[in-house]
Write an enzyme that holds these catalytic residues in place. Structure first.
Site, mmCIF file in Angstrom:
data_model
loop_
_atom_site.group_PDB
_atom_site.id
_atom_site.type_symbol
_atom_site.label_atom_id
_atom_site.label_comp_id
_atom_site.label_asym_id
_atom_site.label_seq_id
_atom_site.Cartn_x
_atom_site.Cartn_y
_atom_site.Cartn_z
ATOM 1 N N GLN A 1 0.754 -1.321 0.175
ATOM 2 C CA GLN A 1 0.143 0.020 -0.015
ATOM 3 C C GLN A 1 0.873 1.379 -0.071
ATOM 4 O O GLN A 1 1.646 1.429 0.903
ATOM 5 C CB GLN A 1 -0.804 0.073 1.267
ATOM 6 C CG GLN A 1 -1.881 1.197 1.153
ATOM 7 C CD GLN A 1 -2.761 1.193 2.631
ATOM 8 O OE1 GLN A 1 -2.230 1.312 3.742
ATOM 9 N NE2 GLN A 1 -3.800 1.483 2.713
ATOM 10 N N GLY A 2 0.827 1.991 -1.147
ATOM 11 C CA GLY A 2 1.455 3.283 -1.085
ATOM 12 C C GLY A 2 0.748 4.505 -0.789
ATOM 13 O O GLY A 2 0.196 5.237 -2.098
ATOM 14 N N SER B 1 0.878 6.567 2.591
ATOM 15 C CA SER B 1 1.651 7.549 3.152
ATOM 16 C C SER B 1 2.726 8.240 2.429
ATOM 17 O O SER B 1 3.428 7.497 1.722
ATOM 18 C CB SER B 1 2.108 7.060 4.483
ATOM 19 O OG SER B 1 1.001 6.541 5.240
ATOM 20 N N SER C 1 4.797 -1.191 3.972
ATOM 21 C CA SER C 1 4.739 -2.483 4.450
ATOM 22 C C SER C 1 4.925 -3.553 3.565
ATOM 23 O O SER C 1 4.350 -3.514 2.300
ATOM 24 C CB SER C 1 3.772 -2.988 5.511
ATOM 25 O OG SER C 1 3.642 -1.950 6.241
ATOM 26 N N GLU D 1 -11.068 -2.186 6.337
ATOM 27 C CA GLU D 1 -10.290 -2.445 7.655
ATOM 28 C C GLU D 1 -11.275 -2.544 8.576
ATOM 29 O O GLU D 1 -12.004 -1.509 9.178
ATOM 30 C CB GLU D 1 -9.160 -1.067 7.832
ATOM 31 C CG GLU D 1 -8.304 -1.127 6.864
ATOM 32 C CD GLU D 1 -7.229 -0.018 7.252
ATOM 33 O OE1 GLU D 1 -7.538 0.804 7.924
ATOM 34 O OE2 GLU D 1 -6.036 -0.082 6.898
HETATM 35 C C1 LIG Z 1 3.832 -0.526 11.423
HETATM 36 C C2 LIG Z 1 3.377 0.662 10.278
HETATM 37 C C3 LIG Z 1 3.057 0.201 9.048
HETATM 38 C C4 LIG Z 1 2.736 0.842 8.257
HETATM 39 N N1 LIG Z 1 2.392 0.399 6.843
HETATM 40 C C5 LIG Z 1 2.191 1.500 6.059
HETATM 41 C C6 LIG Z 1 1.853 0.916 4.700
HETATM 42 O O1 LIG Z 1 1.902 -0.091 4.146
HETATM 43 N N2 LIG Z 1 1.209 1.764 3.529
HETATM 44 C C7 LIG Z 1 1.016 3.306 4.053
HETATM 45 O O2 LIG Z 1 0.599 3.909 3.005
HETATM 46 N N3 LIG Z 1 1.364 3.463 5.148
HETATM 47 C C8 LIG Z 1 1.729 2.777 6.171
HETATM 48 N N4 LIG Z 1 2.100 3.103 7.356
HETATM 49 C C9 LIG Z 1 1.969 4.617 7.898
HETATM 50 C C10 LIG Z 1 0.834 5.212 8.631
HETATM 51 O O3 LIG Z 1 -0.389 5.015 8.061
HETATM 52 C C11 LIG Z 1 1.044 6.679 9.234
HETATM 53 O O4 LIG Z 1 2.218 6.560 10.082
HETATM 54 C C12 LIG Z 1 -0.138 7.058 10.058
HETATM 55 O O5 LIG Z 1 -1.260 7.313 9.239
HETATM 56 C C13 LIG Z 1 0.385 8.439 10.875
HETATM 57 O O6 LIG Z 1 0.816 9.311 9.779
HETATM 58 P P1 LIG Z 1 2.151 9.907 10.034
HETATM 59 O O7 LIG Z 1 3.334 8.927 10.300
HETATM 60 O O8 LIG Z 1 2.633 10.874 8.819
HETATM 61 O O9 LIG Z 1 2.154 10.777 11.288
HETATM 62 P P2 LIG Z 1 1.577 12.567 11.508
HETATM 63 O O10 LIG Z 1 0.495 12.419 10.539
HETATM 64 O O11 LIG Z 1 2.881 13.179 10.956
HETATM 65 O O12 LIG Z 1 1.517 12.476 13.006
HETATM 66 C C14 LIG Z 1 2.371 12.730 13.810
HETATM 67 C C15 LIG Z 1 1.598 12.985 15.251
HETATM 68 O O13 LIG Z 1 0.675 14.089 15.094
HETATM 69 C C16 LIG Z 1 -0.765 13.452 15.446
HETATM 70 N N5 LIG Z 1 -1.913 14.007 14.552
HETATM 71 C C17 LIG Z 1 -1.503 14.452 13.183
HETATM 72 N N6 LIG Z 1 -2.685 15.131 12.858
HETATM 73 C C18 LIG Z 1 -3.581 15.240 13.965
HETATM 74 C C19 LIG Z 1 -4.914 15.824 14.248
HETATM 75 N N7 LIG Z 1 -5.693 16.426 13.184
HETATM 76 N N8 LIG Z 1 -5.450 15.918 15.421
HETATM 77 C C20 LIG Z 1 -4.501 15.360 16.644
HETATM 78 N N9 LIG Z 1 -3.248 14.711 16.208
HETATM 79 C C21 LIG Z 1 -2.682 14.746 14.881
HETATM 80 C C22 LIG Z 1 -0.715 11.807 15.288
HETATM 81 O O14 LIG Z 1 -1.867 11.402 15.774
HETATM 82 C C23 LIG Z 1 0.658 11.482 15.574
HETATM 83 O O15 LIG Z 1 0.686 11.407 17.070
HETATM 84 C C24 LIG Z 1 2.395 2.425 8.603
HETATM 85 C C25 LIG Z 1 2.968 2.997 9.751
HETATM 86 C C26 LIG Z 1 3.304 1.894 10.735
HETATM 87 C C27 LIG Z 1 3.653 2.531 11.908
#
Ligand SMILES: Cc1cc2nc3c(=O)[nH]c(=O)nc-3n(C[C@H](O)[C@H](O)[C@H](O)COP(=O)(O)OP(=O)(O)OC[C@H]3O[C@@H](n4cnc5c(N)ncnc54)[C@H](O)[C@@H]3O)c2cc1C
Length: 401
Positions: free
Chosen positions: A128-129, A131, A163, A246
């Protein structure tokens, strides 16, 4: 709400249990955590066996090759597999749970014929691409661009946290096809063959020391326009379809695992000496924590049954799913903390105390740190519940787009 099993559902459970009892002893041990090609082969081989026995795609409609099982039968399937410690979906996660169902709902006949049989038979692995480095929670601000050029799209940008990228054949990719439109309106959903020139996979190492996800660098990647799923610039709606697959039931095995971990923690506490030589289990605070977390796990199991019951009645348990995601992932981390407290020094490293049966508990604890982030962070689940369940005002949007 109907929580009793029908005769047909009980018969389904009995047949599955018998098949698992006969099949599982012939399944070889899982390969090493970082043996990626071995893990792909292992996960695909299990999927092939499910396919051969008629258990592939339990939640897929029968006309697309699935089992067409009811939500209750799906629950039974996952519960029995977890109870008997059958292999999980592993590398098949995105294909079977996201991409395949999205193609069934939104793909063309040609796209379905091309991909669905391979996913079900365990021959085609997807990732899944969605993020990006600057677009996770605020997914609609993604920047990876796809520009139409004749019969192709030319893609440039970066994805992160992908992932299973290193073993995937295809990627469900969100791209920006109209940079002028408001952020949600200019996105498209594309099928990206991972072998296309210009796709670079850079593994990322996590806290457990495993590189199970990667960064994708997309540099002038040319994809046929027929790989577009849904209409151009309608990708946000298609992505919401992807997310709707999901379900809370995806965590069933994990809830059973939580129960097992709590039992194991209690067992270790009974046999480990405390500071004054008495067993750790003599500590009433520890016993209270085990009891409280066990009660929560039982509550989560009831919530699963409620969500499944709602799904059986044709309702989508959106709020139940968010409550479940929030509480389950936080509960799981607290179980990890408690297990670490009981292990003491042995919780500091998987290899620190040779002979101590600690490594899977330590790895589990580190892995669960990601649970409150992946698939929508706890804060985002709270926003969903505040806005949709409690009807509180929508939060202000600060994005520049
Ligand atoms: C183990 C793992 C596997 C993953 N696999 C995939 C995958 O296969 N494909 C894929 O596309 N993605 C994948 N992801 C990505 C995952 O979907 C994102 O990490 C997640 O959506 C959070 O985005 P971010 O890391 O950019 O954090 P950010 O969005 O930058 O958030 C940083 C912090 O700010 C908080 N925050 C952000 N916006 C708000 C708001 N509006 N209100 C309150 N708090 C807020 C968040 O909750 C977090 O604590 C994976 C992540 C993990 C950890």
């Amino acid at each position: 709400m109907q929580l009793r099993y029908t005769a047909a559902e009980l018969a389904f459970r009995k047949a599955l249990r018998a098949w698992l009892a006969e099949t599982l002893p012939t399944v070889p041990p899982a390969p090493d955590r970082d043996d990626w090609s071995g893990r792909r082969a292992y996960d695909c081989a299990w999927q092939q066996r499910l396919y051969g026995a008629g258990y592939a795609g339990v939640d897929w409609p029968a006309e697309h090759g699935g089992l067409g099982a009811s939500p209750t039968e799906q629950l039974i399937f996952l519960e029995e597999c977890a109870r008997m410690r059958a292999p999980g979906v592993g590398a098949g996660f995105v294909g079977l749970l996201h991409a395949g169902p999205t193609l069934i709902a939104e793909g063309t006949e040609r796209q379905r014929a091309r991909h669905l049989p391979g996913i079900l038979r365990g021959e085609e692995v997807w990732c899944q691409g969605f993020s990006e480095p600057d677009a996770g929670s605020d997914l609609a601000s993604l920047r990876t661009s796809a520009v139409r050029d004749g019969d192709s799209y030319v893609i440039n940008g970066r994805k992160v946290w992908t992932s299973f990228a290193q073993v995937a054949d295809y990627c469900e990719l969100l791209v920006r096809t109209d940079p002028q439109a408001p952020s949600h309106k200019g996105i498209s959903w594309l099928i990206l063959p991972m072998e296309t020139p210009g796709v670079q996979v850079r593994p990322l190492r996590n806290a457990v020391g495993s590189d199970e996800f990667a960064e994708l660098i997309l540099d002038d990647v040319r994809v046929p326009a027929e790989n577009l799923v849904g209409a151009e610039n309608d990708g946000w709606r298609v992505a919401m379809v992807t997310f709707s697959f999901e379900r809370g039931t995806a965590f069933i095995a994990d809830v059973l695992e939580s129960r097992r971990l709590l039992q194991e923690t209690a067992r270790i506490a009974r046999s480990s000496p405390g500071p004054r030589g008495e067993p750790l289990w003599a500590d009433p605070g520890l016993r209270r924590d085990v009891g409280r977390l066990t009660a929560e796990v039982c509550g989560l199991w009831s919530l699963i049954l409620k969500n499944v019951s709602e799904a059986s009645a044709g309702r989508v348990p959106v709020q139940g799913a968010s409550v479940f995601k929030l509480r389950f992932t936080e509960n799981r981390q607290r179980i990890g903390d408690l297990a670490a407290q009981v292990l003491g020094r042995a919780a500091l490293s998987v290899s620190d105390l040779p002979g101590a049966d600690n490594s899977h508990i330590v790895e589990d604890r580190l892995t669960t740190l990601a649970y409150t982030i992946a698939a929508g962070t706890s804060q985002i689940q709270k926003n969903i519940l505040a806005e949709r369940a409690l009807g509180l005002p929508k939060e202000p949007r600060w994005t520049s787009r």
